[in-house]
Design an enzyme around this catalytic site. Structure first.
Site, PDB file in Angstrom:
ATOM      1  N   ASP A  56     -25.626  16.468  23.370  1.00 37.66           N
ATOM      2  CA  ASP A  56     -25.663  16.226  24.806  1.00 37.66           C
ATOM      3  C   ASP A  56     -24.902  17.312  25.557  1.00 37.66           C
ATOM      4  OD1 ASP A  56     -26.338  14.537  27.015  1.00 37.66           O
ATOM      5  OD2 ASP A  56     -24.232  13.984  27.118  1.00 37.66           O
ATOM      6  N   THR A  89     -29.092  18.013  31.458  1.00 41.96           N
ATOM      7  CA  THR A  89     -27.864  18.781  31.644  1.00 41.96           C
ATOM      8  C   THR A  89     -27.947  20.147  30.967  1.00 41.96           C
ATOM      9  OG1 THR A  89     -26.898  17.594  29.774  1.00 41.96           O
ATOM     10  CG2 THR A  89     -26.346  16.808  31.947  1.00 41.96           C
ATOM     11  N   THR A  90     -28.538  20.188  29.774  1.00 41.59           N
ATOM     12  CA  THR A  90     -28.652  21.466  29.079  1.00 41.59           C
ATOM     13  C   THR A  90     -29.558  22.405  29.865  1.00 41.59           C
ATOM     14  OG1 THR A  90     -28.502  20.198  27.045  1.00 41.59           O
ATOM     15  CG2 THR A  90     -29.084  22.511  26.844  1.00 41.59           C
ATOM     16  N   ASP A 382     -28.650   8.224  28.477  1.00 45.09           N
ATOM     17  CA  ASP A 382     -29.526   9.192  29.150  1.00 45.09           C
ATOM     18  C   ASP A 382     -30.906   8.598  29.376  1.00 45.09           C
ATOM     19  OD1 ASP A 382     -27.477  10.964  29.047  1.00 45.09           O
ATOM     20  OD2 ASP A 382     -28.498  12.475  27.816  1.00 45.09           O
TER      21      ASP A 382
END
Ligand code: ADP
Ligand code: MG
Length: 545
Positions: A56, A89-90, A382
């Site tokens: 994550d 997010t990545t 998520d």
């Protein structure tokens, strides 16, 4: 005139930009290898020796102990993305890094940062418009599609192995807490979804309960543990003697007085228990302690009592049972009680508190060990966010790089009409978007350039949903293949990446009160020109990334 202190440092213009851009890129590169279903995990060891194994993006960055100021700004991108969309997010961080990399090339061609900033801003706005144009609408009852959204979000994560089961649970959970507003829009209240974790069994035995799961024991062995239609009392007061009585100094002149004193203590506790019984309660969830003698009386009256219930559990039990929290046990209003079916899972030592019209559901996640459950919980968190976002926003996109390649194509067309040097920045923005399919290919052991060439050709041919099947390396219609992502998360990723890049580009002067220098530490962490001291924590991780 000297206005800065002796230890302070200053960097200007190109030096400052170079320093900042390298720092931001180092952060982006640190998370890139986790992107997509074939992305790898990272093992993070804190200074206390705690180990986190995760895929994550935001977790990695938060655990990395970054203390370079610019790098921290990029970490904020991940945090904003996590707060706003729960996923992506990545993508957001990788994109911010790529935007800065391409911006650096423009700066080297002597294009002024303000032109780059303006171009990036224009491109980001245009991209959002195009996302809306490309998105497919989805309704909350389209559970098939929502499950795909959940599965796409879970691929590559610890949750993946049981993704069908988990996607089902997630979609049911979200639907259980979705209400239709007057204007026809859908509101999902994630507060009413509680996640409980249990180690020992496999993730495949995870379940969804209409109500709460309380990980506590009854205070006394002789209490009932299975109750139907039970009247539930919630209290945040201890079922103990009032504090003043305990602390007060006592002057005893005879054994009779001692006995009288003890009797009065007993009397007080008995009165409290009587008040609870008189209210009609069959169960008491107490946020504080319960005196030994009170436990005994409660058991005698056949009342189930649980002490030191977590505050968050009490709050959730309010929703599930419809009770309100009582804070004066001497004066209990019977209307404050709620109703629920209580049952005991002896093997796991849990109470299930379920209700027919319980407002709230619990996802009980299981996994063999703590690390497994932790990563499962992150993945599920998520996916829950993503499904909730999809239900409330109502738009989805084709994943696997399809949306990025299509946006890049449309932005290049758009760039033709943009005047001046901003045009180059719009083109650079388009190139940056294609990082996503390139990294997806890279992380899957495929040739990034070949993949991009194939994808561009398919999009030039009008195939808007052409993306990468990371398992075969083929270009496929990813929407049909079930790789679908919420439009809102993608929009958010684009705008937070753009904002962060622009923020960094605007800086032409760094004035640090303390040590900024990286001189002589250049090779630490493998990041040139700016990360050494700032990201000391990364040094040891260099080999893994
Ligand atoms: P993020 O933190 O950005 O969500 P992830 O590691 O979850 O990062 O990767 C998300 C990317 O992986 C998205 O671009 C998504 O479209 C892509 N992806 C997810 N599942 C698949 C799949 N089965 N095939 C191809 N791409 C996928
Ligand atoms: Mg994801």
């Amino acid at each position: 005139m000297i206005i800065l202190g002796e230890d302070s440092q200053r960097m200007k213009d190109k030096d400052a930009q170079g320093h900042n851009i390298s720092a931001a890129r180092a952060v982006a590169e640190a998370v890139r290898s986790t992107l997509g279903p074939k992305g790898m995990d990272k093992m993070l060891v804190s200074s206390m020796g705690d180990v986190t194994v995760t895929n994550d993006g935001v977790t990695i960055l938060q655990e990395m102990d970054i203390d370079n100021p610019t790098a921290s700004m990029i970490v904020e991108v991940a945090e904003t993305q996590e707060d706003e969309a729960g996923d992506g997010t990545t993508t957001a961080v990788a994109l911010a890094g790529e935007l800065l990399k391409n911006a650096e090339d423009l700066l080297e061609q002597d294009i002024h940062p303000t032109a780059v900033i303006k171009g990036f801003h224009l491109a980001s706005e245009k991209a959002r418009e195009e996302i809306d144009d490309l998105a497919t609408r989805v309704e909350p009852d389209d559970e098939e599609l929502l499950r795909k959204v959940a599965e796409t979000s879970m691929t590559g994560k610890g949750a993946e192995l049981n993704k069908e089961l988990l996607a089902n649970l997630i979609v049911d959970a979200v639907n259980g807490v979705t209400v239709e507003a007057d204007d026809g829009s859908h509101v999902v209240d994630l507060e009413y979804i509680n996640i409980e974790t249990q180690t020992g069994r496999s993730a495949g035995e995870s379940e969804l309960l209409n109500g709460a799961v309380i990980d506590k024991d009854p205070v006394h062995d002789d209490m009932p543990t299975d109750l139907e239609d039970a009247r539930v009392l919630l209290t945040n007061e201890p079922i103990e003697l009032d504090e003043t009585d305990v602390d007060a100094e006592l002057q005893l002149d005879s054994p009779d007085q001692l006995q009288a004193f003890l009797d009065s203590e007993e009397e007080q506790l008995r009165a409290k228990v009587d008040a609870i019984a008189d209210s009609g309660a069959d169960v008491v969830f107490c946020q504080k302690g319960i005196d030994d003698m009170a436990q005994h009386y409660l058991a005698k009256k056949g009342i189930l009592a649980v002490r030191r219930t977590k505050k968050s559990d009490i709050k959730f039990l309010k929703e599930v049972t419809g009770a309100s929290v009582v804070s004066d046990l001497d004066d209990i209003d019977a209307t404050a009680l709620g109703t629920a079916d209580i049952s005991r899972d002896d093997a796991d030592e849990l109470f299930y508190v379920e209700g027919d019209d319980a407002h709230g559901v619990t996802l009980l996640l299981r996994g063999s060990t703590e690390h497994v459950v932790d990563e499962l919980e992150r993945g599920i968190g998520d996916a829950l966010d993503v499904v909730a976002t999809t239900v409330s926003d109502g738009r989805v996109l084709a994943g696997g790089g399809a949306i990025e390649v299509e946006l890049a194509k449309r932005l290049r067309d758009y760039a033709d009409g943009v005047e001046g040097r901003e045009q180059l920045a719009v083109e650079a923005f388009a190139d940056s978007l294609e990082l996503i399919p390139r990294v997806l290919a890279d992380n899957s052991g495929l040739d990034a350039i070949d993949t991009l060439v194939d994808l561009r050709a398919a999009h030039a041919d009008g195939q808007e949903h052409a993306g990468l099947d990371v398992f075969t390396g083929d270009v496929v219609d990813t929407y049909e293949a079930g790789v679908v992502e919420p439009a809102h998360a993608k929009e958010q990723a684009l705008s937070s990446a753009t904002e962060a890049a622009n923020l960094v580009l605007k800086i032409d002067d760094i004035i640090a009160a303390g040590d900024l220098s990286t001189e002589g530490e250049e090779d630490e962490g493998g990041a040139p020109g700016g990360m050494g001291g700032g990201m000391g924590g990364m040094g040891g991780m260099g080999g893994m990334m």
